[in-house]
Design a protein around this motif. Structure first.
Motif, PDB file in Angstrom:
ATOM      1  N   GLY A 297      11.028  57.083  25.785  1.00  0.00           N
ATOM      2  CA  GLY A 297      10.765  55.659  25.624  1.00  0.00           C
ATOM      3  C   GLY A 297       9.442  55.398  24.925  1.00  0.00           C
ATOM      4  N   LEU A 298       8.426  56.198  25.252  1.00  0.00           N
ATOM      5  CA  LEU A 298       7.145  56.054  24.571  1.00  0.00           C
ATOM      6  C   LEU A 298       7.268  56.430  23.102  1.00  0.00           C
ATOM      7  CD1 LEU A 298       4.139  55.662  24.285  1.00  0.00           C
ATOM      8  CD2 LEU A 298       3.794  57.928  25.298  1.00  0.00           C
ATOM      9  N   ALA A 299       7.930  57.546  22.813  1.00  0.00           N
ATOM     10  CA  ALA A 299       8.099  57.959  21.421  1.00  0.00           C
ATOM     11  C   ALA A 299       8.843  56.887  20.623  1.00  0.00           C
ATOM     12  CB  ALA A 299       8.844  59.296  21.360  1.00  0.00           C
ATOM     13  N   ALA A 300       9.895  56.325  21.216  1.00  0.00           N
ATOM     14  CA  ALA A 300      10.672  55.297  20.524  1.00  0.00           C
ATOM     15  C   ALA A 300       9.866  54.018  20.339  1.00  0.00           C
ATOM     16  CB  ALA A 300      11.958  55.004  21.305  1.00  0.00           C
ATOM     17  N   ALA A 301       9.052  53.662  21.325  1.00  0.00           N
ATOM     18  CA  ALA A 301       8.217  52.463  21.213  1.00  0.00           C
ATOM     19  C   ALA A 301       7.208  52.617  20.084  1.00  0.00           C
ATOM     20  CB  ALA A 301       7.509  52.197  22.530  1.00  0.00           C
ATOM     21  N   LEU A 302       6.597  53.781  19.989  1.00  0.00           N
ATOM     22  CA  LEU A 302       5.623  54.031  18.927  1.00  0.00           C
ATOM     23  C   LEU A 302       6.291  54.034  17.558  1.00  0.00           C
ATOM     24  CD1 LEU A 302       2.597  54.675  18.550  1.00  0.00           C
ATOM     25  CD2 LEU A 302       3.194  57.105  18.701  1.00  0.00           C
ATOM     26  N   ASP A 303       7.568  54.413  17.530  1.00  0.00           N
ATOM     27  CA  ASP A 303       8.323  54.487  16.283  1.00  0.00           C
ATOM     28  C   ASP A 303       8.987  53.162  15.919  1.00  0.00           C
ATOM     29  OD1 ASP A 303       9.138  56.045  14.073  1.00  0.00           O
ATOM     30  OD2 ASP A 303      11.093  56.454  14.980  1.00  0.00           O
ATOM     31  N   ASP A 304       8.886  52.170  16.795  1.00  0.00           N
ATOM     32  CA  ASP A 304       9.511  50.870  16.547  1.00  0.00           C
ATOM     33  C   ASP A 304       8.928  50.247  15.268  1.00  0.00           C
ATOM     34  OD1 ASP A 304      11.045  48.460  18.108  1.00  0.00           O
ATOM     35  OD2 ASP A 304       9.327  47.701  16.973  1.00  0.00           O
ATOM     36  N   PRO A 305       9.781  49.657  14.416  1.00  0.00           N
ATOM     37  CA  PRO A 305       9.280  49.091  13.150  1.00  0.00           C
ATOM     38  C   PRO A 305       8.170  48.067  13.336  1.00  0.00           C
ATOM     39  CG  PRO A 305      11.676  49.230  13.120  1.00  0.00           C
ATOM     40  CD  PRO A 305      11.255  49.580  14.513  1.00  0.00           C
TER      41      PRO A 305
ATOM     42  N   ALA B  89       4.026  62.160  12.889  1.00  0.00           N
ATOM     43  CA  ALA B  89       3.600  63.373  13.578  1.00  0.00           C
ATOM     44  C   ALA B  89       3.371  63.117  15.061  1.00  0.00           C
ATOM     45  CB  ALA B  89       2.328  63.917  12.928  1.00  0.00           C
ATOM     46  N   ALA B  90       2.785  61.963  15.401  1.00  0.00           N
ATOM     47  CA  ALA B  90       2.555  61.629  16.811  1.00  0.00           C
ATOM     48  C   ALA B  90       3.872  61.450  17.559  1.00  0.00           C
ATOM     49  CB  ALA B  90       1.702  60.366  16.914  1.00  0.00           C
ATOM     50  N   VAL B  91       4.822  60.753  16.940  1.00  0.00           N
ATOM     51  CA  VAL B  91       6.134  60.545  17.563  1.00  0.00           C
ATOM     52  C   VAL B  91       6.828  61.880  17.807  1.00  0.00           C
ATOM     53  CG1 VAL B  91       8.454  59.627  17.135  1.00  0.00           C
ATOM     54  CG2 VAL B  91       6.447  58.203  16.681  1.00  0.00           C
ATOM     55  N   ALA B  92       6.773  62.773  16.828  1.00  0.00           N
ATOM     56  CA  ALA B  92       7.421  64.082  16.962  1.00  0.00           C
ATOM     57  C   ALA B  92       6.790  64.896  18.080  1.00  0.00           C
ATOM     58  CB  ALA B  92       7.342  64.838  15.637  1.00  0.00           C
ATOM     59  N   ARG B  93       5.477  64.863  18.168  1.00  0.00           N
ATOM     60  CA  ARG B  93       4.797  65.658  19.209  1.00  0.00           C
ATOM     61  C   ARG B  93       5.101  65.114  20.599  1.00  0.00           C
ATOM     62  NH1 ARG B  93      -0.778  68.867  18.813  1.00  0.00           N
ATOM     63  NH2 ARG B  93      -0.935  69.536  20.980  1.00  0.00           N
ATOM     64  N   ILE B  94       5.089  63.796  20.755  1.00  0.00           N
ATOM     65  CA  ILE B  94       5.411  63.198  22.057  1.00  0.00           C
ATOM     66  C   ILE B  94       6.853  63.517  22.437  1.00  0.00           C
ATOM     67  CG2 ILE B  94       5.707  61.018  23.278  1.00  0.00           C
ATOM     68  CD1 ILE B  94       3.394  59.937  21.456  1.00  0.00           C
ATOM     69  N   GLY B  95       7.774  63.352  21.491  1.00  0.00           N
ATOM     70  CA  GLY B  95       9.183  63.597  21.775  1.00  0.00           C
ATOM     71  C   GLY B  95       9.488  65.039  22.130  1.00  0.00           C
ATOM     72  N   ALA B  96       8.675  65.972  21.662  1.00  0.00           N
ATOM     73  CA  ALA B  96       8.898  67.394  21.945  1.00  0.00           C
ATOM     74  C   ALA B  96       8.138  67.885  23.178  1.00  0.00           C
ATOM     75  CB  ALA B  96       8.478  68.227  20.730  1.00  0.00           C
ATOM     76  N   ALA B  97       7.423  66.987  23.865  1.00  0.00           N
ATOM     77  CA  ALA B  97       6.593  67.389  25.005  1.00  0.00           C
ATOM     78  C   ALA B  97       7.452  67.932  26.143  1.00  0.00           C
ATOM     79  CB  ALA B  97       5.766  66.203  25.493  1.00  0.00           C
ATOM     80  N   ARG B  98       6.885  68.874  26.870  1.00  0.00           N
ATOM     81  CA  ARG B  98       7.513  69.430  28.075  1.00  0.00           C
ATOM     82  C   ARG B  98       6.611  69.146  29.257  1.00  0.00           C
ATOM     83  NH1 ARG B  98      10.926  68.911  25.252  1.00  0.00           N
ATOM     84  NH2 ARG B  98      12.396  70.404  24.325  1.00  0.00           N
ATOM     85  N   ARG B  99       7.201  68.698  30.321  1.00  0.00           N
ATOM     86  CA  ARG B  99       6.449  68.276  31.506  1.00  0.00           C
ATOM     87  C   ARG B  99       5.536  69.397  32.002  1.00  0.00           C
ATOM     88  NH1 ARG B  99       9.306  65.027  36.394  1.00  0.00           N
ATOM     89  NH2 ARG B  99       7.507  64.836  37.812  1.00  0.00           N
ATOM     90  N   ALA B 100       4.260  69.053  32.249  1.00  0.00           N
ATOM     91  CA  ALA B 100       3.283  70.064  32.637  1.00  0.00           C
ATOM     92  C   ALA B 100       3.267  70.314  34.147  1.00  0.00           C
ATOM     93  CB  ALA B 100       1.893  69.642  32.175  1.00  0.00           C
ATOM     94  N   TYR B 101       3.545  69.286  34.966  1.00  0.00           N
ATOM     95  CA  TYR B 101       3.443  69.425  36.423  1.00  0.00           C
ATOM     96  C   TYR B 101       4.616  68.742  37.110  1.00  0.00           C
ATOM     97  CZ  TYR B 101      -1.409  70.614  35.338  1.00  0.00           C
ATOM     98  OH  TYR B 101      -2.534  71.200  34.827  1.00  0.00           O
ATOM     99  N   THR B 102       4.999  69.296  38.251  1.00  0.00           N
ATOM    100  CA  THR B 102       6.082  68.728  39.067  1.00  0.00           C
ATOM    101  C   THR B 102       5.698  68.871  40.533  1.00  0.00           C
ATOM    102  OG1 THR B 102       7.724  69.401  37.423  1.00  0.00           O
ATOM    103  CG2 THR B 102       8.553  68.831  39.601  1.00  0.00           C
ATOM    104  N   GLY B 103       5.974  67.840  41.321  1.00  0.00           N
ATOM    105  CA  GLY B 103       5.815  67.956  42.768  1.00  0.00           C
ATOM    106  C   GLY B 103       4.454  67.614  43.319  1.00  0.00           C
ATOM    107  N   TYR B 104       3.591  66.997  42.531  1.00  0.00           N
ATOM    108  CA  TYR B 104       2.255  66.639  43.010  1.00  0.00           C
ATOM    109  C   TYR B 104       2.197  65.150  43.366  1.00  0.00           C
ATOM    110  CZ  TYR B 104       0.467  71.190  41.588  1.00  0.00           C
ATOM    111  OH  TYR B 104       0.245  72.544  41.469  1.00  0.00           O
ATOM    112  N   PRO B 105       1.195  64.751  44.173  1.00  0.00           N
ATOM    113  CA  PRO B 105       1.094  63.349  44.605  1.00  0.00           C
ATOM    114  C   PRO B 105       0.574  62.433  43.504  1.00  0.00           C
ATOM    115  CG  PRO B 105      -0.683  64.636  45.546  1.00  0.00           C
ATOM    116  CD  PRO B 105       0.216  65.610  44.847  1.00  0.00           C
ATOM    117  N   THR B 106       0.238  61.194  43.914  1.00  0.00           N
ATOM    118  CA  THR B 106      -0.145  60.142  42.973  1.00  0.00           C
ATOM    119  C   THR B 106      -1.634  59.845  43.134  1.00  0.00           C
ATOM    120  OG1 THR B 106       2.076  59.203  43.170  1.00  0.00           O
ATOM    121  CG2 THR B 106       0.386  57.773  42.230  1.00  0.00           C
ATOM    122  N   ALA B 107      -2.460  60.482  42.328  1.00  0.00           N
ATOM    123  CA  ALA B 107      -3.910  60.329  42.408  1.00  0.00           C
ATOM    124  C   ALA B 107      -4.384  59.462  41.244  1.00  0.00           C
ATOM    125  CB  ALA B 107      -4.593  61.693  42.387  1.00  0.00           C
TER     126      ALA B 107
END
Length: 253
Positions: free
Chosen positions: A65-73, A116-134
Motif C-alpha cells: 500500500g505504501l509503494a502504491a501510494a508513492l507511485d500514485d500519479p 527506485a524508491a517504489v521498487a525498493r519498498i515493494g521488494a522489502a522483506r519483514r525484518a522482525y516478527t513477534g515483538y511488542p509495540t514500543a
C-alpha cells in the motif's frame, strides 16, 4: 637545432595559440552559471508497524500500500512539481530495539528517484516478527534518522500502526527527551472499529505532535493504500485542515 631557432618556434606557437583563442566566442571563455538545485522542502520519515499484532497478510498490505501510494500519479505530481525536492526514508518498528531502515534517505527530485524508491519498498522483506509495540522507541529512532537527513524546510515523521504502546515509554517522554523541536509527527491509525476506536484516540491524544499534525484513519489494512495516499498528499502539500484531527480531505484519482 640552435637555441635561437627553438625560441623562435616556441614564440610562433604561442602567437598561434593566442590567435586561436581570439577566434573563440567570448561566452566559451566565461564561467557558466551555477546549476543550483532548489532547496529540499520536506524530510519525511515513514514508519511501518511490524509488531506482533500485524500478521503476514497485513504486513504485505501495508508495504504494498505504501509503494502504491508513492507511485500514485497525484503523489508523483506533488513530489515533482513542488518548490524543491522531497527527502524520504522508510523504516519498520516494533519492540524497544527492533527498528529497521527499509529505504535509506533518498532525494526525490526526478521520476527515476521515485521509481527506485517504489521498487525498493515493494521488494522489502519483514525484518522482525513477534515483538511488542514500543512507540516511544520508534519515535526516538525516527528523531535520530531526521538528525541525519538532508537539510530541508520541514521535518515530518509519519507513523503507522494498529495498536497503542505496550512496552517502554510513550510518545510524551519521547518528545521530551529526543530532538523534536520543529518536527511534526502525524499518525496513520489502522483500525477495524471506526474513527472512535482506542488506537485513534491514542494517536490523537498521545502521538500527534508539532505544527499542523494530524491523524489519518485506515479502516483495516485493506484500506491502507487509500489512507496513505491521502496522508502523503496532505504532508507533501503541507495542508492544514480543520483542527488536525482525523483526515477527511479528498485527493488522488
Amino acid at each position: 637545432m640552435r637555441r635561437g631557432g627553438r625560441t623562435a618556434k616556441l614564440k610562433g606557437a604561442a602567437r598561434s595559440a593566442l590567435r586561436a583563442l581570439a577566434l573563440l566566442p567570448l561566452a566559451l571563455l566565461l564561467p557558466g552559471p551555477a546549476t543550483a538545485q532548489q532547496p529540499c522542502r520536506l524530510a519525511l520519515a515513514l514508519a511501518l508497524d511490524v509488531s506482533s499484532s500485524v500478521d503476514a497478510r497485513e504486513y504485505a498490505l501495508q508495504r504494498d500500500g505504501l509503494a502504491a501510494a508513492l507511485d500514485d500519479p497525484d503523489i508523483r505530481r506533488v513530489i515533482l512539481n513542488g518548490a524543491g525536492p522531497v527527502a524520504l526514508t522508510v523504516y519498520e518498528w516494533s519492540g524497544r530495539y527492533q527498528q529497521h531502515q527499509v529505504l535509506p534517505w533518498v532525494l526525490l527530485s526526478e521520476a527515476g528517484d521515485i521509481d527506485a524508491a517504489v521498487a525498493r519498498i515493494g521488494a522489502a522483506r519483514r525484518a522482525y516478527t513477534g515483538y511488542p509495540t514500543a512507540i516511544g522507541y520508534a519515535l526516538g529512532h525516527g528523531a535520530g534518522l531526521l538528525a541525519a537527513a538532508p537539510a530541508c524546510d520541514r521535518q515530518v515523521i509519519d507513523l503507522s500502526g494498529d495498536g497503542i504502546g505496550n512496552e517502554g515509554f510513550g510518545p510524551p517522554l519521547a518528545y521530551r527527551h529526543f530532538p523534536f523541536a520543529g518536527v511534526t509527527v502525524n499518525g496513520l491509525a489502522v483500525t477495524e472499529g471506526g474513527a472512535d476506536s482506542e488506537v485513534v484516540a491514542y494517536y490523537l491524544s498521545q502521538l500527534r505532535h508539532g505544527p499542523g499534525a494530524f491523524v489519518e484513519v485506515a479502516r483495516g489494512y485493506a484500506d491502507f493504500r487509500r489512507a496513505m495516499t491521502l496522508k502523503l498528499f496532505r504532508e507533501m502539500n503541507d495542508l492544514r485542515l480543520g483542527d488536525g484531527a482525523t483526515g477527511s480531505g479528498r485527493c488522488c484519482g
